[in-house]
Design an enzyme around this catalytic site. Structure first.
Site, PDB file in Angstrom:
ATOM      1  N   LEU A 185      11.239 -20.359  -4.667  1.00 37.56           N
ATOM      2  CA  LEU A 185      10.194 -19.517  -4.068  1.00 37.56           C
ATOM      3  C   LEU A 185       8.889 -19.630  -4.851  1.00 37.56           C
ATOM      4  CD1 LEU A 185       9.529 -17.011  -2.142  1.00 37.56           C
ATOM      5  CD2 LEU A 185      10.130 -15.597  -4.115  1.00 37.56           C
TER       6      LEU A 185
ATOM      7  N   HIS B  39       3.125   3.650  -8.739  1.00 35.23           N
ATOM      8  CA  HIS B  39       2.996   2.218  -9.050  1.00 35.23           C
ATOM      9  C   HIS B  39       4.273   1.706  -9.729  1.00 35.23           C
ATOM     10  CE1 HIS B  39      -1.032   2.191  -7.628  1.00 35.23           C
ATOM     11  NE2 HIS B  39      -1.548   2.891  -8.628  1.00 35.23           N
TER      12      HIS B  39
ATOM     13  N   ASP C  13       0.835  -1.205   0.000  1.00 36.18           N
ATOM     14  CA  ASP C  13       0.000   0.000   0.000  1.00 36.18           C
ATOM     15  C   ASP C  13       0.871   1.256   0.000  1.00 36.18           C
ATOM     16  OD1 ASP C  13      -2.322   1.458   0.066  1.00 36.18           O
ATOM     17  OD2 ASP C  13      -2.755   1.087   2.174  1.00 36.18           O
TER      18      ASP C  13
END
Ligand code: FPP
Length: 248
Positions: free
Chosen positions: A141, A47, A30
């Site tokens: 991962l 962004h 956020d």
């Protein structure tokens, strides 16, 4: 292209991260918009900076030996944003995969999408599907990207799948519900990190968060770096997790 190295035990000890690190970390990334506003720049600038931050955090998650990293990239509610911002996010997603896929694949990262990709423009969908397909047998991962994701929608879709399969209600238990969610097969969620100071879940991993620890940081996502990530992991490692039991 960078090859990611796992930290050695000595390096982890130096960072104060010896011991049980979380296996599954979820991040609510956020604050991109606020970060951009502080710089008098458009939200899309935030962004883009957020995408760069993500690159480092994925690498760090691998180096720390975290098994699954789940990031909240686009919620079912984010469609309500101005169309220009939604399109900018789609552009970044495509760019991210085009730029990163070789490095992620070379480092054994397995990409998983949590959410319904169907409503996305063809180009966005195609690059995600390609990335998922290309990395599906990787064993490093697990990098889960929650995209067009909402936890309530996920739970509703799990219920529909169970009902449609005709399983009698007496056989429905927590394990079956967990296995019917997008996160099926991933380790239990241990830690949720939310950046930019807000302290809420915003429809992210509601079921999975039942026993997760929460760490909130005031740092906006574009400024969330490896040092801050390690600090959040260290805070998690200080917690006593009781899972409803009594710990002597
Ligand atoms: C929340 O910040 C962030 C998002 C809704 C999008 C997250 C996207 C990225 C980190 C970049 C691209 C991601 C990928 C996977 C390539 P906000 O815009 O709500 O910030 P604000 O609360 O300050 O307005």
């Amino acid at each position: 292209m960078r090859i990611y190295e796992r930290y050695t035990d000595a390096e982890l000890a130096e960072m104060g991260l010896s011991g049980d690190r979380p296996k599954h970390v979820g991040i609510i990334m956020d604050g991109n918009g606020r970060w951009a506003k502080q710089r008098l720049m458009p939200r899309s600038f935030g962004h883009r900076a957020g995408m760069e931050a993500l690159h480092e955090i994925v690498r760090e998650a691998h180096c720390l030996g975290i098994k699954t990293l789940t990031v909240y990239a686009f919620s079912t509610e984010n469609w309500r944003r101005p169309i220009a911002e939604v399109n900018a996010l789609f552009g970044l997603l495509t760019e991210y995969f085009e730029k990163e896929i070789d490095e992620l694949d070379a480092n054994g990262v397995r990409i998983v999408a949590l959410g319904d990709l169907e409503p996305f423009p063809q180009k966005v969908k195609a690059c995600m599907v390609d990335a998922i397909e290309r990395t599906k047998n990787n064993e490093g991962l697990n990098f889960c990207i929650a995209i067009n994701y909402g936890s309530r929608a996920e739970i509703v879709s799990a219920i529909k799948r169970i009902v449609d399969s005709g399983i009698p209600s007496a056989q429905i238990g927590e394990e079956l519900v967990s296995d019917s969610l997008y996160t099926s097969g991933q380790p239990e969620l241990d830690l949720i990190i939310r950046t930019a100071g807000e302290q809420r879940l915003s429809n992210f991993l509601l079921w999975q968060a039942a026993y997760a620890e929460f760490v909130f940081t005031p740092v906006c996502w574009p400024d969330f770096d490896t040092a801050e990530f390690r600090r959040c992991i260290a805070e998690f490692m200080k917690r006593t997790r009781r899972f409803g039991k009594v710990v002597e």
